[in-house]
Design a protein around this motif. Structure first.
Motif, PDB file in Angstrom:
ATOM      1  N   GLY A 110       1.009  -1.246   0.128  1.00 61.55           N
ATOM      2  CA  GLY A 110      -0.249   0.284   0.103  1.00 61.55           C
ATOM      3  C   GLY A 110       1.073   1.253   0.122  1.00 61.55           C
ATOM      4  O   GLY A 110       1.981   1.323   0.154  1.00 61.55           O
ATOM      5  N   ASP A 111       0.199   2.498  -0.145  1.00 67.91           N
ATOM      6  CA  ASP A 111       1.093   3.639  -0.259  1.00 67.91           C
ATOM      7  C   ASP A 111       1.713   4.136   1.123  1.00 67.91           C
ATOM      8  O   ASP A 111       2.644   4.564   1.252  1.00 67.91           O
ATOM      9  CB  ASP A 111       0.089   4.798  -0.801  1.00 67.91           C
ATOM     10  CG  ASP A 111      -1.171   4.811   0.004  1.00 67.91           C
ATOM     11  OD1 ASP A 111      -1.903   3.732   0.325  1.00 67.91           O
ATOM     12  OD2 ASP A 111      -1.832   5.911   0.044  1.00 67.91           O
ATOM     13  N   GLY A 112       0.904   3.656   2.187  1.00 63.67           N
ATOM     14  CA  GLY A 112       1.279   3.921   3.513  1.00 63.67           C
ATOM     15  C   GLY A 112       2.590   2.889   3.675  1.00 63.67           C
ATOM     16  O   GLY A 112       3.719   3.628   4.101  1.00 63.67           O
ATOM     17  N   ASP A 113       2.630   1.750   3.325  1.00 62.84           N
ATOM     18  CA  ASP A 113       3.560   0.951   3.591  1.00 62.84           C
ATOM     19  C   ASP A 113       5.050   1.364   2.614  1.00 62.84           C
ATOM     20  O   ASP A 113       6.074   1.438   3.062  1.00 62.84           O
ATOM     21  CB  ASP A 113       3.300  -0.619   3.026  1.00 62.84           C
ATOM     22  CG  ASP A 113       4.066  -1.434   3.199  1.00 62.84           C
ATOM     23  OD1 ASP A 113       4.154  -2.265   4.558  1.00 62.84           O
ATOM     24  OD2 ASP A 113       5.077  -1.852   2.529  1.00 62.84           O
ATOM     25  N   ASN A 138      -2.136   2.273  -4.532  1.00 62.62           N
ATOM     26  CA  ASN A 138      -2.154   3.870  -3.925  1.00 62.62           C
ATOM     27  C   ASN A 138      -3.661   4.403  -3.774  1.00 62.62           C
ATOM     28  O   ASN A 138      -4.309   4.623  -4.848  1.00 62.62           O
ATOM     29  CB  ASN A 138      -1.489   4.784  -4.907  1.00 62.62           C
ATOM     30  CG  ASN A 138      -1.376   6.148  -4.679  1.00 62.62           C
ATOM     31  OD1 ASN A 138      -2.083   6.560  -3.268  1.00 62.62           O
ATOM     32  ND2 ASN A 138      -0.835   6.995  -5.392  1.00 62.62           N
ATOM     33  N   ASN A 139      -4.100   4.321  -2.477  1.00 62.60           N
ATOM     34  CA  ASN A 139      -5.475   4.695  -2.361  1.00 62.60           C
ATOM     35  C   ASN A 139      -5.354   6.043  -1.359  1.00 62.60           C
ATOM     36  O   ASN A 139      -6.519   6.300  -0.746  1.00 62.60           O
ATOM     37  CB  ASN A 139      -6.225   3.449  -1.375  1.00 62.60           C
ATOM     38  CG  ASN A 139      -5.585   3.030  -0.354  1.00 62.60           C
ATOM     39  OD1 ASN A 139      -4.715   3.708   0.385  1.00 62.60           O
ATOM     40  ND2 ASN A 139      -6.230   1.909   0.362  1.00 62.60           N
ATOM     41  N   THR A 140      -4.175   6.834  -1.190  1.00 63.46           N
ATOM     42  CA  THR A 140      -4.144   8.176  -0.786  1.00 63.46           C
ATOM     43  C   THR A 140      -4.398   7.903   0.776  1.00 63.46           C
ATOM     44  O   THR A 140      -4.341   9.083   1.288  1.00 63.46           O
ATOM     45  CB  THR A 140      -5.036   9.174  -1.220  1.00 63.46           C
ATOM     46  OG1 THR A 140      -6.380   8.972  -1.015  1.00 63.46           O
ATOM     47  CG2 THR A 140      -4.834   9.297  -3.006  1.00 63.46           C
ATOM     48  N   VAL A 141      -4.534   6.925   1.178  1.00 70.04           N
ATOM     49  CA  VAL A 141      -4.529   6.797   2.986  1.00 70.04           C
ATOM     50  C   VAL A 141      -3.681   5.678   3.616  1.00 70.04           C
ATOM     51  O   VAL A 141      -3.632   4.861   2.835  1.00 70.04           O
ATOM     52  CB  VAL A 141      -6.162   6.990   3.478  1.00 70.04           C
ATOM     53  CG1 VAL A 141      -6.718   8.274   3.205  1.00 70.04           C
ATOM     54  CG2 VAL A 141      -6.857   5.768   2.727  1.00 70.04           C
ATOM     55  N   TYR A 142      -3.833   5.654   4.906  1.00 69.91           N
ATOM     56  CA  TYR A 142      -3.540   4.432   5.666  1.00 69.91           C
ATOM     57  C   TYR A 142      -4.947   3.682   5.698  1.00 69.91           C
ATOM     58  O   TYR A 142      -5.645   4.165   6.825  1.00 69.91           O
ATOM     59  CB  TYR A 142      -2.804   4.846   7.106  1.00 69.91           C
ATOM     60  CG  TYR A 142      -1.611   5.398   6.829  1.00 69.91           C
ATOM     61  CD1 TYR A 142      -0.756   5.588   6.028  1.00 69.91           C
ATOM     62  CD2 TYR A 142      -0.892   5.486   8.326  1.00 69.91           C
ATOM     63  CE1 TYR A 142       0.453   6.163   5.943  1.00 69.91           C
ATOM     64  CE2 TYR A 142       0.429   5.924   8.265  1.00 69.91           C
ATOM     65  CZ  TYR A 142       1.136   6.207   7.086  1.00 69.91           C
ATOM     66  OH  TYR A 142       2.234   6.730   7.290  1.00 69.91           O
ATOM     67  N   GLY A 143      -5.065   2.874   5.191  1.00 71.87           N
ATOM     68  CA  GLY A 143      -6.460   2.205   5.141  1.00 71.87           C
ATOM     69  C   GLY A 143      -6.867   1.428   6.287  1.00 71.87           C
ATOM     70  O   GLY A 143      -7.735   1.588   6.923  1.00 71.87           O
ATOM     71  N   MET A 144      -5.823   0.497   6.568  1.00 66.79           N
ATOM     72  CA  MET A 144      -6.243  -0.798   7.530  1.00 66.79           C
ATOM     73  C   MET A 144      -6.234  -0.072   9.020  1.00 66.79           C
ATOM     74  O   MET A 144      -6.880  -0.277   9.803  1.00 66.79           O
ATOM     75  CB  MET A 144      -4.804  -1.393   7.683  1.00 66.79           C
ATOM     76  CG  MET A 144      -4.881  -2.708   8.862  1.00 66.79           C
ATOM     77  SD  MET A 144      -3.357  -3.706   8.774  1.00 66.79           S
ATOM     78  CE  MET A 144      -4.129  -5.034   9.009  1.00 66.79           C
TER      79      MET A 144
HETATM   80 MG   LIG Z   1      -3.037   2.973   1.625  1.00 65.07          MG
END
Ligand SMILES: [Mg+2]
Ligand SMILES: Cc1ncc(C[n+]2csc(CCOP(=O)(O)OP(=O)(O)O)c2C)c(N)n1
Ligand code: SF4
Lengths: 283, 182
Positions: A110-113, A138-144
């Motif tokens: 992910g993007d945070g990772d 890339n979903n522009t946030v820390y989803g988890m």
């Molecule tokens: Mg993300």
């Protein structure tokens, strides 16, 4: 007559004799998803599964899963898998690939990772030209963890850690990873696709195939970024989330191929994506 | 300051050399057919997580036998100084020079802080010894010392601010003070 998608070995009819035109890829596990409705991780997983089938890699693959909602990739994909600490998937994959250069090794991050805690690992793996493929969602946030700001969060986008909206002067501009990775010496293929529409999903799969193939051909580091929706943390319906990708993300994160190395392994030229904005871009 | 090390041949931890867990691609047909393997440390499901914690606890319990320490002049000591690391070495010199002056003091120097040599300390406490913990911080190991001896004794504490390097002389006065306190 429509062709059966996915698993080559899948039955063409079901128990009631109906013709099956769409089945699960052979390299995916038959289980219900835990992802939120409208989440694009499921689509990205499926594309990975289809490509592993199509390239005949299932029995020769080691997947390196990262920390984020998609850590559970290994529950859906029927290949040997290892879970890397947050951000460290490219380092773990480096170890796997160097120990067993004959294996197909990919990370899914992910993007945070990848762009936050794991920025150093991804940059150096690309620069070293590790023979691995990276699927970057890339979903522009820390989803988890509940939708905190990521390095990719758009200017003005509200998250739990920038409730007033991301501000360029305070938090800096959203990082365009594909553009950065394309500039590194060991990168053999680098592209950005999007999962917001059928047309873009088809194109994204082509990019992913290329990112996988530069590894199987031994050309270098393969990277594909996928713009993806996180309706839950964006506080949007799945349809509105798709529209946000089209209207807000793609103008800032242009789609296209950023680097493609020619077959002899020497570095090819940088390709400017057609829709690339000016140097500053964004809003 | 460093602990002296004793080199040894590492034991083979996995006689099967990974045959049961190695990730080399999962054959789905033929003789080697098997399920895909997952190497992970995240266990979020209810019972699964408790099971993992139980396994970890068993591992921590097994570590306890690795607790290691050095004692110096404790046999007839009335006061045992407890100190580790660099301060352990400095305290040893202080104890040596106080012994030369006929003071009944000794040293207990944990070589491992985790696992903490709690049994050995408790044994000394049972014998009626008193304790002074000396640390190069504002009191951290003293908590373990006090927990170890709690049924029989307490421990005094002398702290040296990190950033100052004390000499053995600096410890003589606090040790004598603790020895004199009945
Ligand atoms: Mg993300
Ligand atoms: C070392 C470490 N720091 C922080 C966390 C907490 N954490 C878990 S997932 C995550 C962010 C994931 O975001 P992203 O990579 O964008 O994945 P997404 O869930 O959005 O797909 C964080 C910070 C962690 N697990 N480990
Ligand atoms: S929180 Fe976002 S990224 Fe995670 S499963 Fe839900 S929609 Fe997907």
């Amino acid at each position: 007559m429509p062709k059966t998608q996915g698993a080559a070995s899948a039955p063409k009819t079901n128990q009631t004799g109906e013709e099956l035109v769409f089945t699960r890829p052979a390299s995916m596990v038959d289980r219900a998803t835990h992802y939120c409705p409208g989440c694009h991780h499921g689509i990205a997983h499926r594309l990975v599964g289809e490509l592993i089938d199509e390239l005949g890699l299932k029995e020769n693959t080691v997947a390196v899963c990262s920390i984020g909602c998609s850590v559970f990739l290994y529950n859906y994909i029927d290949v040997d898998s290892v879970e890397a600490p947050h951000g460290r998937a490219p380092a773990v994959a480096t170890g796997v690939k160097r120990a067993r250069p004959d294996k197909f090794v990919f990370t899914y991050q992910g993007d945070g990772d990848l762009a936050s805690i794991g920025m150093a690992e991804i940059m150096h793996a690309a620069n070293r030209g590790e023979r691995m493929s990276v699927v970057f969602v890339n979903n522009t946030v820390y989803g988890m963890t509940g939708g905190q700001m990521a390095p990719t969060t758009l200017i003005g986008q509200k998250t739990t850690t920038c409730p007033g909206g991301r501000c360029k002067d305070r938090e800096g501009s959203p990082i365009r990873m594909s553009e950065i990775i394309a500039h590194l010496g060991g990168t053999a293929f680098c592209a950005r696709g999007s999962l917001d529409s059928v047309k873009n999903i088809r194109q994204a799969k082509k990019y992913m195939r290329q990112a996988f193939e530069v590894q199987t051909k031994g050309l270098g580091f393969g990277f594909v970024e996928l713009l993806a929706g996180c309706p839950t943390n964006w506080r949007l319906s799945p349809l509105a989330a798709n529209k946000r990708i089209t209207d807000e993300m793609i103008p800032y994160f242009p789609l296209g191929v950023f680097k493609e190395v020619e077959g002899d392994g020497t570095c090819g030229s940088m390709l400017a994506p057609e829709s690339a904005p000016g140097a500053e871009g964004g809003k | 300051m460093k602990e002296p090390i004793t080199p040894r041949e590492p034991k083979k931890v996995d006689p099967e050399e990974g045959a049961g867990w190695r990730l080399i691609g999962a054959p789905s047909t033929g003789k080697g057919k098997r399920d895909h393997r997952i190497i992970k440390s995240l266990f979020l499901m209810d019972g699964e997580l408790a099971g993992q914690n139980k396994k970890l606890q068993a591992k921590y319990d097994a570590w306890k036998k690795l607790a290691d320490f050095e004692t110096y002049e404790v046999k007839d000591a009335e006061l045992v100084v407890v100190a580790f690391g660099s301060i352990g070495r400095i305290a040893k010199n202080a104890v040596r020079s106080l012994r030369a002056k006929g003071k009944k003091v000794g040293l207990f120097r944990p070589k491992t802080l985790y696992p903490f040599p709690e049994k050995a300390l408790e044994k000394l406490a049972k014998e009626g010894k008193r304790f002074l913990t000396i640390e190069h911080n504002l009191g951290q190991m003293v908590e373990d010392v006090r927990l170890s001896v709690r049924k029989h004794a307490d421990s005094d504490l002398f702290c040296v601010y990190p950033g100052n390097m004390p000499s053995p002389d600096d410890f003589e006065a606090p040790i004598l003070r603790a020895l004199g306190r009945k």
